[in-house]
Scaffold this active site. Structure first.
Site, PDB file in Angstrom:
ATOM      1  N   GLY A  14      17.905  -9.200  25.672  1.00  0.00           N
ATOM      2  CA  GLY A  14      16.518  -9.043  26.083  1.00  0.00           C
ATOM      3  C   GLY A  14      16.268  -8.092  27.245  1.00  0.00           C
ATOM      4  N   THR A  15      17.104  -7.037  27.359  1.00  0.00           N
ATOM      5  CA  THR A  15      16.825  -6.086  28.450  1.00  0.00           C
ATOM      6  C   THR A  15      15.531  -5.308  28.175  1.00  0.00           C
ATOM      7  OG1 THR A  15      18.189  -4.352  27.475  1.00  0.00           O
ATOM      8  CG2 THR A  15      19.271  -5.821  29.057  1.00  0.00           C
ATOM      9  N   ASN A  16      15.241  -5.085  26.894  1.00  0.00           N
ATOM     10  CA  ASN A  16      13.975  -4.407  26.581  1.00  0.00           C
ATOM     11  C   ASN A  16      12.781  -5.311  26.870  1.00  0.00           C
ATOM     12  OD1 ASN A  16      14.196  -1.593  25.452  1.00  0.00           O
ATOM     13  ND2 ASN A  16      15.837  -2.640  24.312  1.00  0.00           N
ATOM     14  N   MET A  93      17.167  -8.440  15.654  1.00  0.00           N
ATOM     15  CA  MET A  93      18.185  -7.987  14.701  1.00  0.00           C
ATOM     16  C   MET A  93      18.018  -8.579  13.304  1.00  0.00           C
ATOM     17  SD  MET A  93      19.697  -6.053  16.740  1.00  0.00           S
ATOM     18  CE  MET A  93      20.293  -5.832  18.409  1.00  0.00           C
ATOM     19  N   ILE A  95      15.639  -7.934   9.550  1.00  0.00           N
ATOM     20  CA  ILE A  95      14.640  -7.078   8.898  1.00  0.00           C
ATOM     21  C   ILE A  95      13.513  -7.943   8.350  1.00  0.00           C
ATOM     22  CG2 ILE A  95      14.252  -5.504   6.951  1.00  0.00           C
ATOM     23  CD1 ILE A  95      17.087  -4.420   7.465  1.00  0.00           C
ATOM     24  N   ASN A 110       8.694  -1.155  16.941  1.00  0.00           N
ATOM     25  CA  ASN A 110      10.119  -1.450  17.098  1.00  0.00           C
ATOM     26  C   ASN A 110      10.757  -0.363  17.949  1.00  0.00           C
ATOM     27  OD1 ASN A 110      12.750  -2.600  16.502  1.00  0.00           O
ATOM     28  ND2 ASN A 110      13.060  -0.905  15.066  1.00  0.00           N
ATOM     29  N   HIS A 112      14.273   1.588  18.386  1.00  0.00           N
ATOM     30  CA  HIS A 112      15.550   1.816  17.715  1.00  0.00           C
ATOM     31  C   HIS A 112      16.411   2.721  18.588  1.00  0.00           C
ATOM     32  CE1 HIS A 112      18.413   2.004  14.496  1.00  0.00           C
ATOM     33  NE2 HIS A 112      18.497   3.308  14.699  1.00  0.00           N
TER      34      HIS A 112
HETATM   35  C1  GAR Z   1      18.677  -2.305  22.029  1.00  0.00           C
HETATM   36  O1  GAR Z   1      19.506  -1.206  22.177  1.00  0.00           O
HETATM   37  C2  GAR Z   1      17.706  -2.059  20.890  1.00  0.00           C
HETATM   38  O2  GAR Z   1      17.253  -0.745  20.816  1.00  0.00           O
HETATM   39  C3  GAR Z   1      18.571  -2.397  19.718  1.00  0.00           C
HETATM   40  O3  GAR Z   1      19.324  -3.517  20.115  1.00  0.00           O
HETATM   41  C4  GAR Z   1      19.451  -3.521  21.520  1.00  0.00           C
HETATM   42  C5  GAR Z   1      18.895  -4.834  22.052  1.00  0.00           C
HETATM   43  O4  GAR Z   1      19.081  -4.974  23.418  1.00  0.00           O
HETATM   44  N1  GAR Z   1      17.763  -2.656  18.562  1.00  0.00           N
HETATM   45  C6  GAR Z   1      18.172  -2.388  17.296  1.00  0.00           C
HETATM   46  O5  GAR Z   1      19.235  -1.917  17.031  1.00  0.00           O
HETATM   47  C7  GAR Z   1      17.146  -2.733  16.223  1.00  0.00           C
HETATM   48  N2  GAR Z   1      17.482  -2.097  14.985  1.00  0.00           N
HETATM   49  P1  GAR Z   1      18.218  -5.987  24.300  1.00  0.00           P
HETATM   50  O6  GAR Z   1      18.241  -7.343  23.614  1.00  0.00           O
HETATM   51  O7  GAR Z   1      18.954  -6.024  25.621  1.00  0.00           O
HETATM   52  O8  GAR Z   1      16.844  -5.447  24.431  1.00  0.00           O
END
Ligand code: GAR
Length: 431
Positions: A14-16, A93, A95, A110, A112
């Site tokens: 969940g850093t995003n 993660m 679809i 989203n 990516h």
């Molecule tokens: C991030 O790099 C995001 O872009 C990617 O997973 C990671 C999640 O990190 N998403 C995908 O690959 C979706 N197809 P986070 O949980 O720390 O945000």
């Protein structure tokens, strides 16, 4: 200004999500508000981040719910019941199928971790994307924010940012650089841009109160819709010009409301004016301006739909006006229909039947239809599509007060308003 209501879907660290929360705290993400975080992975650290920020969070298990379809249905329900307007996939993660994405056109974004169309689509997620970029030997990668449609990573691109690949990068090192230099910047910016767009679209809708206050004689009117937090809203009012028509009140019945003569001695002709405007049947709310309420209810009892019922009815026989019959049905899931049966330019021999379906019903949006558009002889019938209006976050009593005040003082007779489970009646005639 009411902010766009955002839900963030997560599966991992969940850093995003954190970048979105921080942007909101800084005031950069100012047009949207994160109201819910949903994880499809139990114990995901992202849920902890939501908790720390005081944001409501949920874990939905596909397995426990019985599969993808049930998972998507539950997700849709949770989102709509909170009036969510924008869904952000931030490290989600899984679809989502077309069954879900089609219900949220241009309302899901989203992030990516690559420059789409490179290293994207099925199987490219998380670290795998960076492994693939390194294996290919690209010198530049990056991140993409895009709208989500039925094609994995295939929806319209909103923004992209390039990030260099450096000598000796491991997938983990590259992932971190892409996050820091691209993802955590792009995603909050896109959230703000799309939230602004949602607010702007709301602004294009009519305001029901000013619409009504500018029209002295819409006759009878129905508004069905949803408040921003997802509660169903229904408004039905009657206006009248003749003594007979003005001599009415709404009163509650076990399954809805009915009209009744206020002063029985003044009632000259009860046909067309004494009926049940609202009846509830098996979780559905039927609202109409005549005895077609009963026709719809009777057809439903036989397992038939409201359209079928209205195909057996016509406009009212009150020549020369041939007042339209307007009807609406709110389903248990909050989606709704409206219909108008009209004569064709006063031609008594032909009924034009129009049906409108609002599915999925959007949060903060309603649709209004009335019998007339104003005065005239004959009185001109409503024309065109139901008017899209904003539905504010008000309780039944407050909404009723605002509608009542907007209706013409001389012509208004009675009003019924229902928001969620709460019902309010206002009658001009008082005992
Ligand atoms: C991030 O790099 C995001 O872009 C990617 O997973 C990671 C999640 O990190 N998403 C995908 O690959 C979706 N197809 P986070 O949980 O720390 O945000």
């Amino acid at each position: 200004m009411l902010k766009a209501r955002i839900a963030v879907l997560v599966s991992g660290g969940g850093t995003n999500l954190q970048a979105l929360i921080d942007s909101q705290s800084r005031g950069d993400l100012k047009s949207g508000e994160i109201v819910l975080v949903v994880s499809n992975v139990q114990g995901a650290y992202a849920l902890e981040r939501a908790k720390n920020a005081g944001i409501e969070s949920l874990y939905l298990s596909r397995k426990a719910l019985g599969g993808q379809e049930a998972f998507e249905e539950a997700l849709d329900r949770e989102l709509r019941s909170r009036g969510v307007e924008l869904i952000i996939l931030a490290g989600f993660m899984s679809i989502l199928t077309a069954g879900f994405t089609k219900k949220w056109p241009e309302r899901i974004i989203n992030i990516h971790p690559a420059l789409i169309p490179s290293f994207c689509g099925k199987g490219y997620y998380g670290l795998r994307v960076h492994e693939a970029a390194l294996a290919y030997g690209v010198k530049v990668t990056g991140a993409t924010v895009h709208f989500v449609n039925e094609i994995p990573d295939g929806g319209r691109i909103i923004s992209q940012k390039a990030v260099p690949v450096l000598e000796g990068d491991t997938p983990e090192v590259l992932q971190r650089r892409v996050m820091e230099q691209a993802e955590w910047i792009l995603l909050p910016q896109a959230a703000e841009t799309v939230s602004q767009k949602i607010i702007k679209e709301r602004g294009k809708m009519s305001d029901l109160f000013s619409y009504l206050s500018q029209r002295p004689y819409p006759g009878r009117g129905i508004m069905l819709g949803r408040t921003p937090s997802g509660r169903s809203a229904c408004v039905y009012f009657i206006m009248g010009r003749s003594v007979n028509s003005r001599n009415r009140v709404f009163e509650k019945t076990p399954d809805g409301i009915r009209t009744r003569a206020f002063d029985e001695s003044k009632m000259s002709d009860p046909s067309l004016i004494i009926y049940h405007p609202v009846r509830r049947y098996e979780g559905k709310l039927i609202v109409t301006n005549g005895d077609q309420t009963d026709t719809i209810r009777d057809f439903m009892a036989q397992g038939k739909c409201y359209r079928h019922a209205l195909n057996t009815r016509t406009f009212e026989p009150d020549a020369p006006n041939f007042t339209p019959r307007i009807s609406g049905v709110v389903k248990p899931d909050g989606n709704y229909n409206l219909s108008i049966l009209k004569s064709l330019d006063g031609d008594e021999s032909e009924t034009c039947r129009y049906f409108y379906e609002y599915s999925p019903a959007k949060a903060g949006v309603g649709h209004f239809i009335s019998t007339y558009v104003g005065f005239g002889d004959p009185i001109p019938s409503f024309r065109g599509e139901p008017v899209q209006v904003q539905v504010p976050e008000l309780g039944a009593a407050e909404l009723a007060e605002k509608v009542w005040n907007a209706l013409d003082e001389d012509n208004k007779v009675s009003l019924y308003v229902c928001v969620g489970e709460d019902e309010v009646i206002i009658n001009k005639n008082k005992e």
